[in-house]
Motif scaffolding. Structure first.
Motif, PDB file in Angstrom:
ATOM      1  N   ASP A  62     -22.470 -26.105  27.708  1.00 25.75           N
ATOM      2  CA  ASP A  62     -21.017 -26.202  27.809  1.00 25.75           C
ATOM      3  C   ASP A  62     -20.571 -27.376  26.949  1.00 25.75           C
ATOM      4  O   ASP A  62     -20.766 -28.537  27.301  1.00 25.75           O
ATOM      5  CB  ASP A  62     -20.631 -26.414  29.274  1.00 25.75           C
ATOM      6  CG  ASP A  62     -19.123 -26.417  29.492  1.00 25.75           C
ATOM      7  OD1 ASP A  62     -18.387 -26.611  28.516  1.00 25.75           O
ATOM      8  OD2 ASP A  62     -18.699 -26.226  30.645  1.00 25.75           O
ATOM      9  N   HIS A 106     -17.788 -28.757  26.330  1.00 24.24           N
ATOM     10  CA  HIS A 106     -16.843 -29.698  26.913  1.00 24.24           C
ATOM     11  C   HIS A 106     -17.555 -30.703  27.819  1.00 24.24           C
ATOM     12  O   HIS A 106     -17.250 -31.892  27.820  1.00 24.24           O
ATOM     13  CB  HIS A 106     -15.780 -28.931  27.696  1.00 24.24           C
ATOM     14  CG  HIS A 106     -14.724 -29.808  28.286  1.00 24.24           C
ATOM     15  ND1 HIS A 106     -13.825 -30.516  27.528  1.00 24.24           N
ATOM     16  CD2 HIS A 106     -14.430 -30.096  29.588  1.00 24.24           C
ATOM     17  CE1 HIS A 106     -13.013 -31.201  28.319  1.00 24.24           C
ATOM     18  NE2 HIS A 106     -13.363 -30.956  29.574  1.00 24.24           N
ATOM     19  N   HIS A 107     -18.525 -30.202  28.620  1.00 28.52           N
ATOM     20  CA  HIS A 107     -19.223 -31.070  29.560  1.00 28.52           C
ATOM     21  C   HIS A 107     -20.520 -31.647  28.987  1.00 28.52           C
ATOM     22  O   HIS A 107     -21.030 -32.635  29.499  1.00 28.52           O
ATOM     23  CB  HIS A 107     -19.545 -30.303  30.846  1.00 28.52           C
ATOM     24  CG  HIS A 107     -18.340 -29.956  31.662  1.00 28.52           C
ATOM     25  ND1 HIS A 107     -17.687 -28.759  31.569  1.00 28.52           N
ATOM     26  CD2 HIS A 107     -17.655 -30.686  32.592  1.00 28.52           C
ATOM     27  CE1 HIS A 107     -16.667 -28.731  32.402  1.00 28.52           C
ATOM     28  NE2 HIS A 107     -16.621 -29.890  33.044  1.00 28.52           N
TER      29      HIS A 107
END
Length: 474
Positions: A191, A193-194
Protein backbone atom coordinates in the motif's frame (compact mmCIF):
# COMPACT_ATOMS: atom_id res chain seq x y z
CA UNK A 1 32.43 -12.55 22.25
CA UNK A 2 29.24 -13.42 24.13
CA UNK A 3 29.24 -10.02 25.82
CA UNK A 4 29.71 -8.20 22.50
CA UNK A 5 26.91 -10.12 20.79
CA UNK A 6 24.57 -9.62 23.75
CA UNK A 7 25.20 -5.86 23.95
CA UNK A 8 24.77 -5.39 20.21
CA UNK A 9 21.60 -7.49 20.18
CA UNK A 10 20.20 -5.56 23.13
CA UNK A 11 20.93 -2.30 21.32
CA UNK A 12 19.26 -3.61 18.14
CA UNK A 13 16.20 -5.44 19.48
CA UNK A 14 13.82 -3.12 21.25
CA UNK A 15 10.10 -2.65 21.47
CA UNK A 16 10.17 -2.16 17.69
CA UNK A 17 10.00 -5.94 17.32
CA UNK A 18 6.39 -5.74 18.52
CA UNK A 19 5.54 -3.40 15.63
CA UNK A 20 6.90 -5.74 12.94
CA UNK A 21 3.65 -7.74 12.38
CA UNK A 22 1.75 -4.46 12.06
CA UNK A 23 4.22 -3.34 9.39
CA UNK A 24 3.62 -6.59 7.47
CA UNK A 25 -0.02 -5.50 7.21
CA UNK A 26 0.96 -2.84 4.67
CA UNK A 27 3.58 -4.87 2.79
CA UNK A 28 2.42 -8.47 2.73
CA UNK A 29 4.50 -11.49 3.68
CA UNK A 30 7.16 -11.57 0.96
CA UNK A 31 7.95 -7.82 0.82
CA UNK A 32 8.06 -7.69 4.62
CA UNK A 33 10.51 -10.57 4.81
CA UNK A 34 12.59 -9.03 2.02
CA UNK A 35 12.75 -5.66 3.81
CA UNK A 36 13.95 -7.31 7.04
CA UNK A 37 16.74 -9.10 5.16
CA UNK A 38 17.65 -5.98 3.15
CA UNK A 39 17.77 -3.69 6.19
CA UNK A 40 19.79 -6.26 8.13
CA UNK A 41 22.29 -6.52 5.28
CA UNK A 42 22.70 -2.74 4.86
CA UNK A 43 23.04 -2.24 8.62
CA UNK A 44 25.73 -4.96 8.76
CA UNK A 45 27.54 -3.30 5.84
CA UNK A 46 27.64 0.01 7.73
CA UNK A 47 28.96 -1.67 10.88
CA UNK A 48 31.65 -3.54 8.94
CA UNK A 49 32.83 -0.37 7.18
CA UNK A 50 32.93 1.49 10.49
CA UNK A 51 34.92 -1.33 12.11
CA UNK A 52 37.36 -1.41 9.18
CA UNK A 53 38.03 2.32 9.71
CA UNK A 54 38.81 1.68 13.38
CA UNK A 55 40.99 -1.30 12.44
CA UNK A 56 42.96 0.77 9.93
CA UNK A 57 43.66 3.47 12.51
CA UNK A 58 44.54 0.92 15.20
CA UNK A 59 44.34 1.49 18.91
CA UNK A 60 41.63 0.88 21.47
CA UNK A 61 40.13 4.34 21.79
CA UNK A 62 38.41 4.86 18.46
CA UNK A 63 35.17 6.79 18.19
CA UNK A 64 33.21 8.58 15.49
CA UNK A 65 35.03 11.74 16.57
CA UNK A 66 38.55 10.31 16.38
CA UNK A 67 37.92 8.70 12.97
CA UNK A 68 36.34 11.89 11.63
CA UNK A 69 39.41 13.88 12.71
CA UNK A 70 41.47 11.85 10.22
CA UNK A 71 38.90 12.13 7.44
CA UNK A 72 36.36 14.97 7.84
CA UNK A 73 37.78 17.07 10.72
CA UNK A 74 35.38 19.99 10.25
CA UNK A 75 32.39 17.76 10.89
CA UNK A 76 33.75 15.74 13.83
CA UNK A 77 31.96 17.68 16.58
CA UNK A 78 28.76 17.88 14.54
CA UNK A 79 28.69 14.10 14.11
CA UNK A 80 29.08 13.44 17.82
CA UNK A 81 26.50 16.09 18.64
CA UNK A 82 24.02 14.26 16.40
CA UNK A 83 24.80 10.97 18.17
CA UNK A 84 24.39 12.57 21.61
CA UNK A 85 21.02 14.10 20.67
CA UNK A 86 19.77 10.88 19.13
CA UNK A 87 20.77 8.69 22.11
CA UNK A 88 19.45 11.28 24.58
CA UNK A 89 16.04 11.32 22.91
CA UNK A 90 15.83 7.53 22.70
CA UNK A 91 16.75 7.14 26.37
CA UNK A 92 13.91 9.50 27.32
CA UNK A 93 11.49 7.50 25.19
CA UNK A 94 12.50 4.31 27.04
CA UNK A 95 11.59 5.89 30.37
CA UNK A 96 8.29 7.18 28.98
CA UNK A 97 7.40 3.79 27.49
CA UNK A 98 8.28 1.98 30.72
CA UNK A 99 6.26 4.44 32.80
CA UNK A 100 3.24 3.99 30.53
CA UNK A 101 3.51 0.20 30.32
CA UNK A 102 3.88 -0.61 34.00
CA UNK A 103 0.39 0.55 35.12
CA UNK A 104 -1.03 -1.58 32.29
CA UNK A 105 1.06 -4.53 33.46
CA UNK A 106 -0.22 -4.08 37.03
CA UNK A 107 -3.82 -3.94 35.78
CA UNK A 108 -3.29 -7.06 33.69
CA UNK A 109 -2.00 -9.01 36.68
CA UNK A 110 -4.82 -7.66 38.85
CA UNK A 111 -7.45 -8.77 36.33
CA UNK A 112 -5.84 -12.16 35.92
CA UNK A 113 -5.85 -12.60 39.71
CA UNK A 114 -9.29 -10.91 40.22
CA UNK A 115 -7.83 -8.32 42.60
CA UNK A 116 -8.09 -5.11 40.57
CA UNK A 117 -10.55 -3.51 43.03
CA UNK A 118 -7.98 -3.46 45.84
CA UNK A 119 -5.09 -1.94 43.92
CA UNK A 120 -3.26 0.98 45.61
CA UNK A 121 -3.50 4.13 43.53
CA UNK A 122 0.24 4.77 43.32
CA UNK A 123 0.76 1.51 41.41
CA UNK A 124 -1.17 3.05 38.51
CA UNK A 125 0.84 6.28 38.55
CA UNK A 126 3.41 6.50 35.74
CA UNK A 127 5.51 9.02 37.72
CA UNK A 128 5.97 6.52 40.54
CA UNK A 129 7.24 3.88 38.13
CA UNK A 130 9.59 6.26 36.32
CA UNK A 131 11.10 7.23 39.67
CA UNK A 132 11.39 3.56 40.74
CA UNK A 133 13.03 2.61 37.45
CA UNK A 134 15.53 5.46 37.71
CA UNK A 135 16.57 4.31 41.19
CA UNK A 136 17.28 0.86 39.78
CA UNK A 137 19.06 2.10 36.64
CA UNK A 138 21.32 4.79 38.10
CA UNK A 139 24.14 2.43 39.22
CA UNK A 140 24.28 0.81 35.76
CA UNK A 141 24.61 4.15 34.00
CA UNK A 142 27.83 5.11 35.83
CA UNK A 143 29.75 2.08 34.56
CA UNK A 144 32.62 3.11 32.28
CA UNK A 145 32.86 0.05 30.01
CA UNK A 146 30.10 -1.21 27.74
CA UNK A 147 31.16 -4.76 28.63
CA UNK A 148 30.00 -4.12 32.21
CA UNK A 149 26.41 -4.02 30.95
CA UNK A 150 26.53 -7.58 29.61
CA UNK A 151 24.44 -9.02 32.46
CA UNK A 152 21.52 -6.68 31.74
CA UNK A 153 21.87 -7.55 28.06
CA UNK A 154 21.63 -11.26 28.89
CA UNK A 155 18.47 -10.52 30.88
CA UNK A 156 17.11 -8.51 27.97
CA UNK A 157 17.71 -11.39 25.55
CA UNK A 158 15.81 -13.72 27.90
CA UNK A 159 12.90 -11.27 27.75
CA UNK A 160 13.08 -11.31 23.94
CA UNK A 161 13.04 -15.10 23.89
CA UNK A 162 9.99 -15.13 26.17
CA UNK A 163 8.13 -12.80 23.81
CA UNK A 164 9.06 -15.02 20.87
CA UNK A 165 7.70 -18.03 22.77
CA UNK A 166 4.37 -16.21 23.25
CA UNK A 167 4.14 -15.55 19.52
CA UNK A 168 5.03 -19.18 18.73
CA UNK A 169 2.55 -20.52 21.29
CA UNK A 170 -0.45 -18.57 20.01
CA UNK A 171 0.41 -19.38 16.39
CA UNK A 172 -0.46 -23.03 17.06
CA UNK A 173 -3.73 -24.11 15.42
CA UNK A 174 -5.11 -25.31 18.76
CA UNK A 175 -4.76 -21.79 20.26
CA UNK A 176 -6.57 -19.89 17.49
CA UNK A 177 -9.84 -20.01 19.46
CA UNK A 178 -8.34 -17.70 22.09
CA UNK A 179 -7.57 -15.00 19.51
CA UNK A 180 -9.75 -12.51 17.62
CA UNK A 181 -11.01 -13.44 14.19
CA UNK A 182 -8.09 -13.01 11.73
CA UNK A 183 -8.35 -10.87 8.61
CA UNK A 184 -7.18 -11.82 5.12
CA UNK A 185 -3.50 -12.68 4.69
CA UNK A 186 -1.70 -11.28 1.63
CA UNK A 187 1.51 -12.56 0.10
CA UNK A 188 2.09 -9.15 -1.53
CA UNK A 189 0.10 -6.12 -0.43
CA UNK A 190 2.15 -2.96 -0.92
CA UNK A 191 0.00 0.00 0.00
CA UNK A 192 1.89 3.03 -1.29
CA UNK A 193 0.09 5.42 1.04
CA UNK A 194 0.90 3.42 4.18
CA UNK A 195 4.14 1.81 3.01
CA UNK A 196 6.00 5.09 3.49
CA UNK A 197 4.89 5.27 7.12
CA UNK A 198 5.95 1.70 8.01
CA UNK A 199 9.25 1.71 6.09
CA UNK A 200 11.15 3.32 9.02
CA UNK A 201 10.06 0.38 11.22
CA UNK A 202 12.23 -1.94 9.10
CA UNK A 203 15.13 0.50 8.67
CA UNK A 204 15.54 1.43 12.33
CA UNK A 205 15.03 -2.17 13.50
CA UNK A 206 18.79 -2.80 13.17
CA UNK A 207 20.24 0.48 14.49
CA UNK A 208 23.21 -0.13 16.81
CA UNK A 209 26.08 1.88 15.27
CA UNK A 210 26.32 4.10 18.37
CA UNK A 211 27.69 1.12 20.35
CA UNK A 212 29.71 -0.54 17.58
CA UNK A 213 33.04 1.19 18.24
CA UNK A 214 32.99 0.56 22.02
CA UNK A 215 32.38 -3.13 21.27
CA UNK A 216 35.30 -3.10 18.82
CA UNK A 217 37.56 -1.32 21.34
CA UNK A 218 36.77 -3.81 24.11
CA UNK A 219 36.95 -6.99 22.03
CA UNK A 220 39.55 -9.41 23.45
CA UNK A 221 41.91 -10.15 20.60
CA UNK A 222 45.08 -8.90 18.92
CA UNK A 223 45.31 -7.93 15.28
CA UNK A 224 44.49 -9.34 12.79
CA UNK A 225 42.19 -11.57 14.86
CA UNK A 226 40.70 -8.47 16.48
CA UNK A 227 38.87 -7.36 13.32
CA UNK A 228 37.67 -10.87 12.46
CA UNK A 229 36.24 -11.43 15.93
CA UNK A 230 34.43 -8.10 15.78
CA UNK A 231 33.06 -8.99 12.35
CA UNK A 232 31.84 -12.31 13.76
CA UNK A 233 30.03 -10.44 16.55
CA UNK A 234 28.38 -8.18 13.96
CA UNK A 235 27.13 -11.04 11.79
CA UNK A 236 25.96 -13.02 14.83
CA UNK A 237 23.99 -10.14 16.37
CA UNK A 238 22.43 -9.03 13.05
CA UNK A 239 21.49 -12.63 12.21
CA UNK A 240 19.96 -13.23 15.64
CA UNK A 241 17.98 -9.99 15.50
CA UNK A 242 16.83 -10.71 11.94
CA UNK A 243 15.66 -14.18 12.96
CA UNK A 244 13.63 -12.72 15.84
CA UNK A 245 12.04 -10.12 13.54
CA UNK A 246 11.17 -12.76 10.94
CA UNK A 247 9.58 -15.09 13.50
CA UNK A 248 7.58 -12.36 15.22
CA UNK A 249 6.67 -10.59 11.98
CA UNK A 250 5.60 -13.62 9.96
CA UNK A 251 3.82 -15.58 12.70
CA UNK A 252 2.24 -12.47 14.19
CA UNK A 253 0.87 -11.44 10.79
CA UNK A 254 -0.30 -14.97 9.93
CA UNK A 255 -2.12 -15.23 13.29
CA UNK A 256 -4.18 -12.04 12.82
CA UNK A 257 -3.90 -11.20 9.11
CA UNK A 258 -4.92 -7.68 8.15
CA UNK A 259 -6.56 -7.24 11.57
CA UNK A 260 -3.19 -7.23 13.33
CA UNK A 261 -2.59 -4.21 15.54
CA UNK A 262 0.36 -1.85 15.81
CA UNK A 263 1.55 -3.69 18.96
CA UNK A 264 1.33 -7.46 18.67
CA UNK A 265 1.32 -8.12 22.43
CA UNK A 266 -1.98 -6.24 22.84
CA UNK A 267 -3.64 -8.77 20.51
CA UNK A 268 -3.23 -11.65 22.96
CA UNK A 269 -5.57 -12.35 25.92
CA UNK A 270 -4.84 -9.86 28.70
CA UNK A 271 -6.32 -12.13 31.38
CA UNK A 272 -3.66 -14.81 30.81
CA UNK A 273 -0.75 -14.83 33.27
CA UNK A 274 1.37 -16.20 30.45
CA UNK A 275 0.76 -12.99 28.46
CA UNK A 276 1.03 -10.81 31.59
CA UNK A 277 4.59 -11.97 32.12
CA UNK A 278 5.18 -11.17 28.45
CA UNK A 279 4.26 -7.57 29.16
CA UNK A 280 6.70 -7.60 32.06
CA UNK A 281 9.29 -8.81 29.55
CA UNK A 282 8.61 -5.72 27.43
CA UNK A 283 9.30 -3.48 30.42
CA UNK A 284 12.52 -5.40 31.18
CA UNK A 285 13.57 -5.15 27.55
CA UNK A 286 12.96 -1.41 27.54
CA UNK A 287 14.72 -0.74 30.83
CA UNK A 288 17.79 -2.81 29.93
CA UNK A 289 18.16 -0.70 26.79
CA UNK A 290 18.30 2.59 28.72
CA UNK A 291 21.93 2.28 29.98
CA UNK A 292 23.00 1.26 26.46
CA UNK A 293 21.79 4.66 25.24
CA UNK A 294 23.29 6.63 28.13
CA UNK A 295 26.75 5.13 27.49
CA UNK A 296 27.19 6.43 23.88
CA UNK A 297 25.37 9.66 24.75
CA UNK A 298 27.93 10.40 27.49
CA UNK A 299 30.88 9.48 25.25
CA UNK A 300 29.61 11.65 22.38
CA UNK A 301 28.85 14.56 24.69
CA UNK A 302 32.37 14.34 26.11
CA UNK A 303 33.84 14.54 22.60
CA UNK A 304 31.76 17.63 21.83
CA UNK A 305 32.74 19.42 25.07
CA UNK A 306 36.42 18.32 25.12
CA UNK A 307 37.53 17.97 21.48
CA UNK A 308 41.27 18.27 22.22
CA UNK A 309 41.34 15.32 24.60
CA UNK A 310 39.11 13.37 22.22
CA UNK A 311 41.61 13.97 19.43
CA UNK A 312 44.12 11.85 21.36
CA UNK A 313 41.92 8.77 21.07
CA UNK A 314 43.09 5.92 18.83
CA UNK A 315 46.61 7.27 18.27
CA UNK A 316 48.80 4.30 17.36
CA UNK A 317 52.00 5.85 18.62
CA UNK A 318 50.94 6.86 22.11
CA UNK A 319 52.21 5.11 25.22
CA UNK A 320 50.44 4.04 28.37
CA UNK A 321 52.59 2.63 31.19
CA UNK A 322 55.34 1.87 28.69
CA UNK A 323 53.17 -0.39 26.51
CA UNK A 324 52.17 0.93 23.07
CA UNK A 325 48.44 1.48 22.73
CA UNK A 326 48.53 -0.61 19.57
CA UNK A 327 49.55 -3.71 21.54
CA UNK A 328 47.15 -5.93 23.38
CA UNK A 329 47.90 -7.95 26.51
CA UNK A 330 45.98 -11.22 26.35
CA UNK A 331 44.72 -13.33 29.25
CA UNK A 332 48.13 -15.03 29.63
CA UNK A 333 49.91 -11.68 29.89
CA UNK A 334 51.56 -11.89 26.44
CA UNK A 335 51.82 -8.69 24.46
CA UNK A 336 50.81 -8.91 20.80
CA UNK A 337 51.30 -6.32 18.09
CA UNK A 338 48.15 -4.52 16.96
CA UNK A 339 49.51 -3.10 13.70
CA UNK A 340 51.07 -5.84 11.62
CA UNK A 341 49.77 -6.47 8.13
CA UNK A 342 47.19 -3.66 7.96
CA UNK A 343 46.79 -0.32 6.24
CA UNK A 344 47.87 2.59 8.40
CA UNK A 345 47.60 6.36 8.35
CA UNK A 346 50.03 9.08 9.31
CA UNK A 347 49.44 10.73 12.68
CA UNK A 348 50.11 14.46 13.11
CA UNK A 349 53.28 14.91 15.22
CA UNK A 350 51.61 17.42 17.56
CA UNK A 351 48.99 14.81 18.47
CA UNK A 352 51.40 11.92 18.69
CA UNK A 353 53.44 13.78 21.29
CA UNK A 354 50.58 13.84 23.78
CA UNK A 355 50.23 11.16 26.41
CA UNK A 356 47.41 8.65 25.99
CA UNK A 357 46.45 8.92 29.63
CA UNK A 358 45.19 12.45 28.96
CA UNK A 359 42.54 11.05 26.62
CA UNK A 360 40.79 9.13 29.39
CA UNK A 361 37.65 10.70 30.81
CA UNK A 362 38.25 11.42 34.50
CA UNK A 363 35.99 9.94 37.16
CA UNK A 364 34.79 13.41 38.08
CA UNK A 365 33.89 14.27 34.49
CA UNK A 366 32.22 10.89 33.97
CA UNK A 367 30.05 11.41 37.06
CA UNK A 368 29.11 14.98 36.09
CA UNK A 369 28.13 14.11 32.51
CA UNK A 370 26.23 11.01 33.60
CA UNK A 371 24.44 12.95 36.32
CA UNK A 372 23.38 15.64 33.83
CA UNK A 373 22.04 13.04 31.37
CA UNK A 374 20.16 11.11 34.07
CA UNK A 375 18.63 14.23 35.61
CA UNK A 376 17.56 15.68 32.26
CA UNK A 377 16.05 12.44 30.98
CA UNK A 378 14.22 11.88 34.28
CA UNK A 379 12.68 15.36 34.37
CA UNK A 380 11.64 15.32 30.71
CA UNK A 381 10.15 11.81 31.05
CA UNK A 382 8.02 13.04 33.98
CA UNK A 383 6.80 16.11 32.12
CA UNK A 384 6.30 14.76 28.60
CA UNK A 385 3.94 11.91 27.71
CA UNK A 386 4.92 11.33 24.09
CA UNK A 387 8.09 12.08 22.11
CA UNK A 388 7.02 10.02 19.12
CA UNK A 389 6.88 12.79 16.52
CA UNK A 390 10.08 14.52 17.67
CA UNK A 391 11.97 11.22 17.85
CA UNK A 392 10.71 10.42 14.37
CA UNK A 393 12.56 13.42 12.97
CA UNK A 394 15.61 12.87 15.17
CA UNK A 395 15.76 9.21 14.16
CA UNK A 396 15.28 10.01 10.48
CA UNK A 397 18.36 12.24 10.51
CA UNK A 398 20.45 10.80 13.36
CA UNK A 399 19.97 7.07 12.84
CA UNK A 400 20.44 7.15 9.07
CA UNK A 401 23.51 9.38 9.47
CA UNK A 402 25.36 7.17 11.96
CA UNK A 403 24.18 3.86 10.42
CA UNK A 404 24.73 4.47 6.70
CA UNK A 405 25.98 7.92 5.69
CA UNK A 406 28.83 8.35 8.17
CA UNK A 407 30.34 4.85 7.83
CA UNK A 408 30.35 5.23 4.04
CA UNK A 409 31.86 8.72 4.11
CA UNK A 410 34.49 7.88 6.71
CA UNK A 411 35.55 4.71 4.90
CA UNK A 412 35.74 6.42 1.48
CA UNK A 413 37.84 9.27 2.87
CA UNK A 414 40.19 7.01 4.85
CA UNK A 415 40.79 4.34 2.20
CA UNK A 416 41.61 6.17 -1.00
CA UNK A 417 44.34 3.63 -1.63
CA UNK A 418 45.61 0.40 -0.11
CA UNK A 419 44.17 -3.10 0.00
CA UNK A 420 40.79 -1.96 1.30
CA UNK A 421 40.20 0.67 -1.38
CA UNK A 422 38.29 -1.94 -3.40
CA UNK A 423 35.36 -1.50 -0.99
CA UNK A 424 35.02 2.24 -1.71
CA UNK A 425 32.23 1.67 -4.25
CA UNK A 426 30.27 -0.24 -1.63
CA UNK A 427 30.84 2.58 0.86
CA UNK A 428 29.72 5.24 -1.62
CA UNK A 429 26.65 3.18 -2.49
CA UNK A 430 25.80 2.98 1.22
CA UNK A 431 26.00 6.78 1.45
CA UNK A 432 23.52 7.14 -1.44
CA UNK A 433 21.26 4.54 0.19
CA UNK A 434 21.42 6.43 3.49
CA UNK A 435 20.44 9.71 1.86
CA UNK A 436 17.47 8.06 0.13
CA UNK A 437 16.39 6.41 3.39
CA UNK A 438 16.65 9.76 5.19
CA UNK A 439 14.43 11.42 2.59
CA UNK A 440 11.85 8.62 2.80
CA UNK A 441 11.81 8.66 6.60
CA UNK A 442 11.49 12.43 6.74
CA UNK A 443 8.63 12.23 4.23
CA UNK A 444 6.95 9.61 6.42
CA UNK A 445 7.21 11.88 9.46
CA UNK A 446 5.92 14.88 7.56
CA UNK A 447 2.98 12.77 6.41
CA UNK A 448 2.34 11.73 10.00
CA UNK A 449 2.51 15.37 11.13
CA UNK A 450 -0.03 16.38 8.50
CA UNK A 451 -2.39 13.61 9.61
CA UNK A 452 -2.18 14.83 13.20
CA UNK A 453 -3.23 18.37 12.26
CA UNK A 454 -6.91 18.79 13.23
CA UNK A 455 -9.35 19.56 10.45
CA UNK A 456 -11.29 22.80 10.23
CA UNK A 457 -14.46 21.05 11.44
CA UNK A 458 -12.59 19.65 14.44
CA UNK A 459 -11.19 23.09 15.27
CA UNK A 460 -14.65 24.68 15.08
CA UNK A 461 -16.16 21.95 17.26
CA UNK A 462 -13.35 22.44 19.80
CA UNK A 463 -13.96 26.22 19.83
CA UNK A 464 -17.73 25.74 20.39
CA UNK A 465 -17.11 23.32 23.25
CA UNK A 466 -14.58 25.70 24.81
CA UNK A 467 -17.07 28.60 24.70
CA UNK A 468 -19.77 26.38 26.22
CA UNK A 469 -17.53 25.32 29.09
CA UNK A 470 -16.43 28.94 29.65
CA UNK A 471 -20.05 30.09 29.91
CA UNK A 472 -20.77 27.33 32.43
CA UNK A 473 -17.83 28.41 34.55
CA UNK A 474 -18.90 32.07 34.42
Amino acid sequence: MASSIANLCNTIIGTGMLATPGAFRYTGLLPGMFLIILCGFTSAAGLILLTMCADTLGGRKNSFFSIALKTIPNGARFFDAAIAIKCFGVSISYLIISGQLMPQVVLSFAKALNSHETLPGFLLDRSFWIFAFMVALVPLCFLRRLDSLRHTSYLSLLAVMYLVIIVLYYSLPSKKEHLPEPGPIYIINIDGHHFLSVFPVFVFAFTCAQNMLPVHNEMRAARPLHFFRTRKAIFSSISLAGTVYLIVGVLGYVSFGSNVGANIITMYPDTSLFVCFGRVSIVILTLCSYPLQVHPCRAALDKVLAPRRASLDSLPSTQLNGIPDTHYRDDEGNISSDNAGHDSVDVPPQLAASNNAQSEMSIQRLCILTGIILTATFIIALIVDDLGLILGYVGSVGSTTISFILPGLLFSSLHKDGSRAKFRRLAQGLVVYGVLVMIMCLAANILKSVRNIPSKADAEAFAIETRRLSSLVL
